[in-house]
Design an enzyme around this catalytic site. Structure first.
Site, PDB file in Angstrom:
ATOM      1  N   CYS A   1       5.229  -6.186   1.578  1.00 41.22           N
ATOM      2  CA  CYS A   1       5.619  -4.772   1.622  1.00 41.22           C
ATOM      3  C   CYS A   1       4.905  -4.041   2.750  1.00 41.22           C
ATOM      4  O   CYS A   1       5.167  -4.312   3.911  1.00 41.22           O
ATOM      5  CB  CYS A   1       5.383  -4.136   0.256  1.00 41.22           C
ATOM      6  N   TYR A   2       3.985  -3.127   2.459  1.00 43.73           N
ATOM      7  CA  TYR A   2       3.270  -2.455   3.556  1.00 43.73           C
ATOM      8  C   TYR A   2       2.595  -3.482   4.465  1.00 43.73           C
ATOM      9  O   TYR A   2       2.536  -3.303   5.683  1.00 43.73           O
ATOM     10  CB  TYR A   2       2.226  -1.476   2.980  1.00 43.73           C
TER      11      TYR A   2
ATOM     12  N   SER B   1     -19.566  -7.018 -29.091  1.00 43.52           N
ATOM     13  CA  SER B   1     -18.748  -6.533 -30.205  1.00 43.52           C
ATOM     14  C   SER B   1     -18.163  -7.694 -30.995  1.00 43.52           C
ATOM     15  O   SER B   1     -17.648  -7.504 -32.089  1.00 43.52           O
ATOM     16  CB  SER B   1     -17.606  -5.690 -29.652  1.00 43.52           C
ATOM     17  N   GLY B   2     -18.212  -8.895 -30.417  1.00 41.19           N
ATOM     18  CA  GLY B   2     -17.565 -10.020 -31.082  1.00 41.19           C
ATOM     19  C   GLY B   2     -16.141 -10.201 -30.594  1.00 41.19           C
ATOM     20  O   GLY B   2     -15.490 -11.181 -30.898  1.00 41.19           O
ATOM     21  N   GLY B   3     -15.646  -9.255 -29.815  1.00 45.60           N
ATOM     22  CA  GLY B   3     -14.326  -9.404 -29.199  1.00 45.60           C
ATOM     23  C   GLY B   3     -14.426 -10.408 -28.067  1.00 45.60           C
ATOM     24  O   GLY B   3     -15.534 -10.764 -27.650  1.00 45.60           O
ATOM     25  N   VAL B   4     -13.261 -10.838 -27.571  1.00 43.55           N
ATOM     26  CA  VAL B   4     -13.301 -11.932 -26.593  1.00 43.55           C
ATOM     27  C   VAL B   4     -14.010 -11.541 -25.297  1.00 43.55           C
ATOM     28  O   VAL B   4     -14.816 -12.306 -24.760  1.00 43.55           O
ATOM     29  CB  VAL B   4     -11.891 -12.534 -26.357  1.00 43.55           C
ATOM     30  N   ASP B   5     -13.797 -10.309 -24.821  1.00 37.95           N
ATOM     31  CA  ASP B   5     -14.369  -9.952 -23.516  1.00 37.95           C
ATOM     32  C   ASP B   5     -15.898  -9.930 -23.546  1.00 37.95           C
ATOM     33  O   ASP B   5     -16.556 -10.552 -22.707  1.00 37.95           O
ATOM     34  CB  ASP B   5     -13.857  -8.583 -23.048  1.00 37.95           C
ATOM     35  N   SER B   6     -16.451  -9.219 -24.524  1.00 34.14           N
ATOM     36  CA  SER B   6     -17.922  -9.142 -24.525  1.00 34.14           C
ATOM     37  C   SER B   6     -18.526 -10.494 -24.897  1.00 34.14           C
ATOM     38  O   SER B   6     -19.609 -10.853 -24.424  1.00 34.14           O
ATOM     39  CB  SER B   6     -18.427  -8.022 -25.432  1.00 34.14           C
ATOM     40  N   SER B   7     -17.824 -11.307 -25.711  1.00 35.27           N
ATOM     41  CA  SER B   7     -18.351 -12.633 -26.061  1.00 35.27           C
ATOM     42  C   SER B   7     -18.419 -13.525 -24.822  1.00 35.27           C
ATOM     43  O   SER B   7     -19.413 -14.203 -24.591  1.00 35.27           O
ATOM     44  CB  SER B   7     -17.470 -13.325 -27.106  1.00 35.27           C
TER      45      SER B   7
ATOM     46  N   HIS C   1       8.006  -7.466  -3.463  1.00 36.80           N
ATOM     47  CA  HIS C   1       6.751  -7.882  -4.112  1.00 36.80           C
ATOM     48  C   HIS C   1       6.930  -9.208  -4.859  1.00 36.80           C
ATOM     49  O   HIS C   1       7.376  -9.213  -6.011  1.00 36.80           O
ATOM     50  CB  HIS C   1       6.294  -6.800  -5.099  1.00 36.80           C
TER      51      HIS C   1
ATOM     52  N   LYS D   1      -6.763 -10.718 -19.063  1.00 38.75           N
ATOM     53  CA  LYS D   1      -7.122 -11.181 -20.410  1.00 38.75           C
ATOM     54  C   LYS D   1      -6.942 -12.691 -20.594  1.00 38.75           C
ATOM     55  O   LYS D   1      -7.805 -13.371 -21.113  1.00 38.75           O
ATOM     56  CB  LYS D   1      -6.256 -10.431 -21.427  1.00 38.75           C
TER      57      LYS D   1
ATOM     58  N   GLU E   1       4.678 -10.951  -6.160  1.00 40.26           N
ATOM     59  CA  GLU E   1       3.639 -11.124  -7.187  1.00 40.26           C
ATOM     60  C   GLU E   1       4.029 -10.583  -8.557  1.00 40.26           C
ATOM     61  O   GLU E   1       3.439 -10.955  -9.555  1.00 40.26           O
ATOM     62  CB  GLU E   1       2.328 -10.481  -6.711  1.00 40.26           C
TER      63      GLU E   1
ATOM     64  N   GLY F   1       0.840  -1.193   0.000  1.00 45.26           N
ATOM     65  CA  GLY F   1       0.000   0.000   0.000  1.00 45.26           C
ATOM     66  C   GLY F   1       0.867   1.231   0.000  1.00 45.26           C
ATOM     67  O   GLY F   1       2.063   1.153   0.316  1.00 45.26           O
TER      68      GLY F   1
END
Ligand code: XMP
Length: 513
Positions: A82-83, A224-230, A170, A370, A172, A55
């Site tokens: 860390c914090y 939209s046909g993109g991966v996220d909205s599909s 960190h 993604k 991660e 943080g």
């Protein structure tokens, strides 16, 4: 054992979702909650372990977030980063010191306790990512120092009896060479998780949650046909079936056959149960774009018209209760930054809320990255070509045609782009971040057969990138370029020259406008 969960308590650091993602990579379910989550809620959550994030604050500031000391009495294994490590030191009676100079960047540490579970299988000398000013200068009672660096006497500490671990760096971020090993040691070895959680569990829980939230309500989704909205649409269709309507706006600036491909998957003859509306709005868009050459103006027009078309369709559907969006985690952080200069005004289907009368937004992918969205897509049985689709900008070919957009130019760039994609696939080239054809506004003289031509030049672009913020141009083999170039000039009417763009980003951008 599939239900094993890790709780991430958020102290405001920038990598919090990344920590959650690393835990999911260990096949353990994980959620991020505020640092002051109540003791009752923590018990109800019933985690196998807790991670305190980093943080921006200092434990010395009055209004800094402090951990409720009762948390330590619950007996869950804890890892402070860390914090999060400093807050452990502060709460349990160690000392935290404010360094005169911040330590930032890749740092070598030496693991001084080689049989520490956290460092099991980790090299004795390894590189980690530091980003701090304060540090724990005296470990609390019962803690052992397990790693140090030149400037940081306590790079890591642990109290094995109470299973409390702290690291100043960190683990991660990918710059910590063996960070994933350390996180998996904490999750699997210290917390004792079995790592049986999978993306299909994400699908199952998300579908259940969506059902609970939506009830009998109506949902509208801009597809939209993109991966996220599909992926968002398919999750919703699984959850609420025909209560979902997906509106797909074909603005006439899509790649060749794209509209039909989207319709074949989501339309009435497709794979899913949902209401699908395809709006063929090509003419509307071409008309609005007539004679417009300025890139930002084009982007604004396309974005606005998109909203108008969507609005018209939404009106036909009537009142909806929920608006669904395929927002993913990087969109959430990017929109939060807000201060950088506007290079291009990005348009995508994320900008619709105020045009529709709805109660609430649902964003089932909000916490995923993604590649995790892609995994969910595969889990849901969405075809590979949709799941692995390269990014395609909201304004589509409108910003890959330099200068004024016309139906004829759209056709040219669609055909050239389709050939380019086909030949890249034929050559088996993988790993290019994004590649496409653009239509330059340049006409030049050529000779074809015995005649003079005065036609357009197509530019081919291909970039290597994973974050799309910076990119290098891809070294596509000459013989592939040769084939693409020959095919384009032979097969696409109106083109007599093909250029290859060998500029990186910066100074260029990926798209042309
Ligand atoms: P640039 O051209 O800025 O592109 O280097 C970086 C990435 O963003 C995509 N891009 C967009 N995506 N709406 C989007 O959804 C937009 O308006 C837009 N403009 C660019 C571009 O394709 C590349 O992946």
């Amino acid at each position: 054992m599939k239900d094993e969960k890790v709780l991430v308590l958020d102290f405001g650091g920038q990598y919090n979702q990344l920590i959650a993602r690393r835990v999911r990579e260990c096949n353990v379910y994980c959620e991020v909650h505020p640092y002051n989550m109540s003791i009752e809620k923590i018990k109800e959550f019933n985690p196998k372990g807790i991670i305190f994030t980093g943080g921006p604050n200092s434990v010395f500031e009055e209004d800094s977030p402090h951990i409720n000391p009762e948390v330590f009495k619950l007996g869950y294994p804890i890892l402070g980063i860390c914090y999060g490590c400093q807050t452990i030191g502060h709460a349990l009676g160690g000392s935290v010191t404010h360094a005169p100079k911040s330590e930032y960047g890749k740092t070598a540490i030496e693991v001084t306790k080689t049989n520490s579970l956290l460092f099991d299988g980790v090299s004795a000398n390894t590189n980690v990512w530091m980003s701090h000013t304060d540090y724990v200068s005296k470990a609390p009672q019962g803690f052992e120092i397990t790693a140090k660096s030149k400037t940081c006497p306590i790079a890591a500490m642990e109290d094995t009896k109470n299973k409390i671990y702290g690291v100043q760096y960190h683990p991660e971020v990918m710059h910590t060479d063996e960070g994933m090993k350390m996180i998996s040691n904490f999750v699997l070895k210290v917390c004792g998780c079995h790592g049986l959680w999978k993306m299909d569990d994400f699908v199952k829980t998300t579908v259940e949650e969506l059902r609970k939230k939506i009830g009998n309500g109506k949902v509208l989704c801009a597809l939209s046909g993109g991966v996220d909205s599909s992926v968002a649409a398919v999750l919703l269709s699984k959850a609420v079936g025909k209560q979902l309507t997906c509106v797909f706006v074909d603005h006439g600036l899509l790649r060749k056959n794209e509209g039909d491909e989207v319709e074949s998957v989501f339309g009435p003859n497709g794979n899913y149960e949902l209401n699908f509306v395809r709006v063929n709005a090509q003419e509307r868009f071409y008309k609005k774009l007539e004679g417009v050459t300025e890139p930002e103006r084009k982007r604004k027009i396309i974005g606005e018209e998109f909203i108008r078309v969507f609005e018209d369709e939404a009106k036909k559907i009537g009142k909806v209760d929920f608006l669904a969006q395929g927002t993913i985690y990087p969109d959430v952080i990017e929109s939060g930054l807000g201060k950088s200069a506007t290079i291009k005004s990005h348009h995508n289907v994320g900008g619709l809320p105020d045009v529709v009368d709805f109660k609430e937004i649902v964003e089932p992918l909000r916490l995923l990255f993604k590649d995790e969205v892609r995994k969910v897509g595969l889990e849901l049985g969405i075809p590979d070509y949709l799941v692995y689709r390269q990014p395609f900008p909201g304004p589509g070919l409108g910003i890959r045609i330099i200068g004024a957009v016309t139906a004829e130019k759209v056709k040219i760039v669609q055909e050239a782009d389709a050939i380019y994609r086909e030949e890249i696939a034929n050559a088996g080239i993988k790993g290019i971040g994004q590649y496409f054809a653009a239509l330059t506004n340049m006409q030049s003289v050529g000779v074809m057969g015995d005649g003079r031509t005065y036609d357009y030049a197509i530019a081919l672009r291909a970039v290597m990138t994973s974050d799309f913020m910076t990119a290098d141009w891809a070294r596509i083999p000459y013989d592939v370029l040769d084939k693409v170039s020959r095919r384009i000039v032979n097969e696409v009417k109106g083109v007599n020259r093909v250029l290859y763009d060998c500029t990186s980003k910066p100074p260029a951008t990926i798209e042309f406008e």
